[in-house]
Design a protein around this motif. Structure first.
Motif, PDB file in Angstrom:
ATOM      1  N   MET A  16       0.429  -1.088   0.360  1.00  0.00           N
ATOM      2  CA  MET A  16      -0.344  -0.257  -0.106  1.00  0.00           C
ATOM      3  C   MET A  16       0.929   1.111  -0.047  1.00  0.00           C
ATOM      4  O   MET A  16       0.371   2.560   0.181  1.00  0.00           O
ATOM      5  N   LEU A  17       1.842   0.851   0.146  1.00  0.00           N
ATOM      6  CA  LEU A  17       2.917   2.469  -0.090  1.00  0.00           C
ATOM      7  C   LEU A  17       2.896   3.271  -1.461  1.00  0.00           C
ATOM      8  O   LEU A  17       2.808   4.511  -0.878  1.00  0.00           O
ATOM      9  N   VAL A  18       2.351   2.493  -2.110  1.00  0.00           N
ATOM     10  CA  VAL A  18       2.596   3.774  -3.443  1.00  0.00           C
ATOM     11  C   VAL A  18       1.154   4.725  -3.450  1.00  0.00           C
ATOM     12  O   VAL A  18       1.601   5.495  -3.441  1.00  0.00           O
ATOM     13  N   LEU A  19       0.170   3.879  -3.165  1.00  0.00           N
ATOM     14  CA  LEU A  19      -1.194   4.513  -2.390  1.00  0.00           C
ATOM     15  C   LEU A  19      -1.165   5.498  -1.057  1.00  0.00           C
ATOM     16  O   LEU A  19      -1.425   6.624  -1.691  1.00  0.00           O
ATOM     17  N   LEU A  20      -0.074   5.394  -0.073  1.00  0.00           N
ATOM     18  CA  LEU A  20      -0.235   5.993   0.362  1.00  0.00           C
ATOM     19  C   LEU A  20       0.511   7.338   0.344  1.00  0.00           C
ATOM     20  O   LEU A  20       0.059   8.433   0.801  1.00  0.00           O
ATOM     21  N   ALA A  21       1.876   7.028   0.039  1.00  0.00           N
ATOM     22  CA  ALA A  21       2.293   7.685  -1.085  1.00  0.00           C
ATOM     23  C   ALA A  21       1.743   9.161  -1.957  1.00  0.00           C
ATOM     24  O   ALA A  21       1.316  10.389  -1.890  1.00  0.00           O
ATOM     25  N   THR A  22       0.943   8.683  -3.333  1.00  0.00           N
ATOM     26  CA  THR A  22      -0.267   9.659  -3.636  1.00  0.00           C
ATOM     27  C   THR A  22      -1.151   9.927  -3.692  1.00  0.00           C
ATOM     28  O   THR A  22      -1.780  10.906  -4.052  1.00  0.00           O
ATOM     29  N   GLN A  23      -1.882   9.044  -2.721  1.00  0.00           N
ATOM     30  CA  GLN A  23      -3.254   9.157  -2.438  1.00  0.00           C
ATOM     31  C   GLN A  23      -2.990   9.951  -0.938  1.00  0.00           C
ATOM     32  O   GLN A  23      -3.659  11.160  -1.383  1.00  0.00           O
ATOM     33  N   THR A  24      -2.771   9.436  -0.240  1.00  0.00           N
ATOM     34  CA  THR A  24      -2.756   9.503   0.888  1.00  0.00           C
ATOM     35  C   THR A  24      -2.195  11.514   1.434  1.00  0.00           C
ATOM     36  O   THR A  24      -2.668  12.244   2.435  1.00  0.00           O
ATOM     37  N   LEU A  25      -0.533  11.057   1.181  1.00  0.00           N
ATOM     38  CA  LEU A  25       0.107  12.121   1.262  1.00  0.00           C
ATOM     39  C   LEU A  25      -0.569  13.307  -0.246  1.00  0.00           C
ATOM     40  O   LEU A  25       0.717  14.080   0.199  1.00  0.00           O
ATOM     41  N   GLY A  26      -0.187  12.815  -1.849  1.00  0.00           N
ATOM     42  CA  GLY A  26      -0.682  13.663  -2.567  1.00  0.00           C
ATOM     43  C   GLY A  26       0.466  13.615  -3.147  1.00  0.00           C
ATOM     44  O   GLY A  26       0.575  14.717  -3.928  1.00  0.00           O
ATOM     45  N   LEU A  27       1.765  13.147  -3.156  1.00  0.00           N
ATOM     46  CA  LEU A  27       2.836  13.420  -3.415  1.00  0.00           C
ATOM     47  C   LEU A  27       2.495  12.304  -5.550  1.00  0.00           C
ATOM     48  O   LEU A  27       2.143  11.695  -5.635  1.00  0.00           O
ATOM     49  N   SER A  28       3.726  12.953  -6.162  1.00  0.00           N
ATOM     50  CA  SER A  28       3.604  12.812  -7.220  1.00  0.00           C
ATOM     51  C   SER A  28       4.620  11.578  -7.781  1.00  0.00           C
ATOM     52  O   SER A  28       5.371  10.966  -7.006  1.00  0.00           O
ATOM     53  N   ALA A  29       4.927  10.869  -8.595  1.00  0.00           N
ATOM     54  CA  ALA A  29       5.938   9.774  -9.165  1.00  0.00           C
ATOM     55  C   ALA A  29       6.795   9.716  -9.298  1.00  0.00           C
ATOM     56  O   ALA A  29       7.729   9.037  -8.778  1.00  0.00           O
ATOM     57  N   ARG A  30       7.323  11.456  -9.341  1.00  0.00           N
ATOM     58  CA  ARG A  30       8.626  11.085  -9.305  1.00  0.00           C
ATOM     59  C   ARG A  30       9.424  11.106  -7.318  1.00  0.00           C
ATOM     60  O   ARG A  30      10.072  10.590  -7.388  1.00  0.00           O
ATOM     61  N   VAL A  31       8.245  12.481  -6.714  1.00  0.00           N
ATOM     62  CA  VAL A  31       9.105  12.406  -5.452  1.00  0.00           C
ATOM     63  C   VAL A  31       8.702  10.621  -4.906  1.00  0.00           C
ATOM     64  O   VAL A  31       9.221  10.125  -3.940  1.00  0.00           O
ATOM     65  N   TYR A  32       7.978   9.317  -5.702  1.00  0.00           N
ATOM     66  CA  TYR A  32       7.383   8.226  -5.254  1.00  0.00           C
ATOM     67  C   TYR A  32       8.703   7.494  -4.972  1.00  0.00           C
ATOM     68  O   TYR A  32       9.322   6.887  -4.767  1.00  0.00           O
ATOM     69  N   GLY A  33       9.935   7.585  -6.249  1.00  0.00           N
ATOM     70  CA  GLY A  33      10.575   7.014  -6.734  1.00  0.00           C
ATOM     71  C   GLY A  33      11.725   7.884  -5.606  1.00  0.00           C
ATOM     72  O   GLY A  33      12.672   6.867  -5.213  1.00  0.00           O
ATOM     73  N   LEU A  34      11.816   9.022  -5.525  1.00  0.00           N
ATOM     74  CA  LEU A  34      12.632   9.592  -4.703  1.00  0.00           C
ATOM     75  C   LEU A  34      12.794   9.156  -3.335  1.00  0.00           C
ATOM     76  O   LEU A  34      12.982   8.299  -2.402  1.00  0.00           O
ATOM     77  N   LEU A  35      11.323   8.660  -2.723  1.00  0.00           N
ATOM     78  CA  LEU A  35      10.820   7.753  -1.325  1.00  0.00           C
ATOM     79  C   LEU A  35      11.706   6.835  -1.223  1.00  0.00           C
ATOM     80  O   LEU A  35      12.345   5.622  -0.813  1.00  0.00           O
ATOM     81  N   LEU A  36      11.021   5.373  -2.453  1.00  0.00           N
ATOM     82  CA  LEU A  36      12.345   3.976  -3.144  1.00  0.00           C
ATOM     83  C   LEU A  36      13.997   4.374  -1.972  1.00  0.00           C
ATOM     84  O   LEU A  36      14.196   3.422  -2.127  1.00  0.00           O
ATOM     85  N   ALA A  37      14.063   5.641  -2.273  1.00  0.00           N
ATOM     86  CA  ALA A  37      15.610   5.981  -3.504  1.00  0.00           C
ATOM     87  C   ALA A  37      15.827   6.060  -2.197  1.00  0.00           C
ATOM     88  O   ALA A  37      17.257   5.708  -1.305  1.00  0.00           O
ATOM     89  N   SER A  38      15.228   6.314  -0.886  1.00  0.00           N
ATOM     90  CA  SER A  38      15.766   6.990   0.250  1.00  0.00           C
ATOM     91  C   SER A  38      15.832   5.752   1.203  1.00  0.00           C
ATOM     92  O   SER A  38      16.801   5.317   1.926  1.00  0.00           O
ATOM     93  N   ALA A  39      15.158   4.965   1.127  1.00  0.00           N
ATOM     94  CA  ALA A  39      15.050   3.555   1.360  1.00  0.00           C
ATOM     95  C   ALA A  39      16.164   3.083   0.951  1.00  0.00           C
ATOM     96  O   ALA A  39      17.075   1.770   2.198  1.00  0.00           O
ATOM     97  N   ALA A  40      16.818   3.137  -0.453  1.00  0.00           N
ATOM     98  CA  ALA A  40      18.263   2.646  -1.033  1.00  0.00           C
ATOM     99  C   ALA A  40      18.961   3.013  -0.186  1.00  0.00           C
ATOM    100  O   ALA A  40      20.369   2.461   0.217  1.00  0.00           O
ATOM    101  N   ILE A  41      19.112   4.311   0.096  1.00  0.00           N
ATOM    102  CA  ILE A  41      20.507   4.849   1.174  1.00  0.00           C
ATOM    103  C   ILE A  41      20.185   4.174   2.244  1.00  0.00           C
ATOM    104  O   ILE A  41      21.580   4.067   2.818  1.00  0.00           O
ATOM    105  N   GLY A  42      19.737   4.296   3.345  1.00  0.00           N
ATOM    106  CA  GLY A  42      19.926   2.979   4.218  1.00  0.00           C
ATOM    107  C   GLY A  42      20.030   1.888   4.225  1.00  0.00           C
ATOM    108  O   GLY A  42      21.350   1.822   4.861  1.00  0.00           O
TER     109      GLY A  42
END
Length: 404
Positions: free
Chosen positions: A240-266
């Motif tokens: 549900m992360l993609v829906l939580l990010a794009t629907q609940t928090l209203g983030l764009s597809a590009r920001v969603y990709g950056l969220l996944l990248a933040s997990a990658a940094i860790g």
């Protein structure tokens, strides 16, 4: 890494590492683009969860026979052929997406076939590493593999995939298909270390041998069951992360990709420092610390109110998940005999990954009933209970193994 370290790790290993790097960038681009395409086709969390479940269903259905194949056939051939087939499957997705012919059923079927290829590749990749790396260097090699996998699968691939998706729906799939084909070409150049010509037992007995071995090893058996519960919870939430990010928090597809990248940094940081963490804490305390942290992180994600908080929590989750992966993979490679490694890995990963499709479906139902934040909170509660039950068993298993 020093020059002497590079000399100690074999040339075939470095070639294998480059192939892994190429393949995981493709995996990362595809992994980011698939949920975005599913979310574009439907806003129903139950249907989105079906696509995710289809991706992991092969781990439940095909993992055991795949492990037996890895132990009786040329592992190099299995590696490059699985990548070539992945290139073909993703190429089909690219063509269908370009013509707007992808619906949820089609996407789920193609995701299943891609997952089937991943089952063969994942089992063969872990089993081949002890063939090309000396046993004392396995933890280091696993760390390198985890780092390069993290860079491709989470750091490089997802932002590229989500960015290309924003330009044209078919682009990330075309890129992934090309990268899988390149990885197949690199893997085909690895030296063949043919399995000894012996009379293999029937497939059913071969699978049973792997089941018996893992059932008789208390520590690895416990870790496999715990991994299954944790991965069930992980999929229950992360689907549900993609829906939580794009629907609940209203983030764009590009920001969603950056969220996944933040997990990658860790994850990347975890891959780089895990050896020091384990040396300082010990394997068991490191694993327990990782699991406790994950419980807290999942609860935090369920309560997060903005992209910055969500990204930070995903980074912490990536760090401790990588720590768990490196330690547990190393334990299997050290304890399991080479001739059984494919089968034992397949049993371990079936237990660990087989519940993921059920977790994905459960996540869709929980989100549909209670909202998009609920899956993370439910997952945190279940993981916390499982950890409390597992810690005493893990402690007894480690003490028992030390007395042998």
């Amino acid at each position: 890494m020093t020059h002497s370290d590079a000399e100690r790790l074999s040339r075939p290993y470095w070639r294998f590492r480059w192939a892994t790097a190429v393949a995981t960038v493709g995996d990362g681009a595809f992994a980011a683009a698939v949920p975005l395409l599913a979310a574009a086709v439907t806003s129903d969390p139950r249907l989105v969860s079906v696509v995710s479940a289809a991706t992991y269903l092969p781990w439940l259905l095909l993992s055991l026979p795949a492990g037996a194949l890895v132990d009786r056939y040329d592992r190099v051939a299995l590696l490059w052929r699985s990548q070539a087939l992945q290139a073909g499957v993703v190429g089909v997705v690219a063509v269908l997406a370009a013509f707007g012919q992808v619906g949820v059923p089609t996407l789920a079927i193609l995701a299943f076939w891609l997952g089937a290829c991943s089952v063969v590749f994942g089992n063969a990749a872990q089993a081949i590493l002890p063939d090309i790396v000396a046993k004392p260097l396995l933890h280091r090699a696993n760390g390198h593999q985890q780092a390069i996998t993290t860079i491709g699968l989470q750091f490089a691939g997802p932002p590229v995939g989500s960015m290309l998706f924003g330009v044209a729906v078919a682009l990330p799939y075309g890129l992934a298909a090309g990268l899988f084909a390149l990885a197949a070409a690199l893997l085909a150049t690895l030296p063949r270390r043919g399995r000894q010509r012996v009379a293999h037992p029937p497939m059913r007995k071969a699978i049973a041998d792997g089941l018996r071995w893992l059932a008789g090893h208390r520590l690895l058996r416990t870790l496999a069951v715990l991994l299954g519960v944790n991965n069930f919870c992980g999929q229950l939430a992360n689907t549900m992360l993609v829906l939580l990010a794009t629907q609940t928090l209203g983030l764009s597809a590009r920001v969603y990709g950056l969220l996944l990248a933040s997990a990658a940094i860790g994850s990347l940081l975890g891959a780089l420092v895990n050896a020091r963490v384990v040396e300082r804490l010990g394997a068991l305390p490191a694993l327990v610390t990782a699991l406790v942290t994950n419980v807290v992180v999942f609860a935090g994600i369920g309560l997060s109110r903005n992209a910055v908080t969500l990204g930070a929590l995903l980074a912490v989750n990536g760090f401790v998940t990588t720590l768990w992966n490196i330690v547990t993979v190393g334990l299997r490679q050290e304890h399991v005999p080479s001739e059984l490694l494919g089968r034992v890995n397949s049993v371990y990963r079936m237990l660990g990954w087989g519940l993921m499709p059920l977790g994905a479906l459960a996540g869709g139902l929980v989100a549909h009933t209670f909202g998009l934040r609920a899956p993370y909170l439910v997952s945190a509660a279940i993981r916390g209970i499982a950890l409390l039950v597992a810690i005493p068993v893990m402690v007894r298993a480690v003490r028992s193994s030390r007395r042998r």
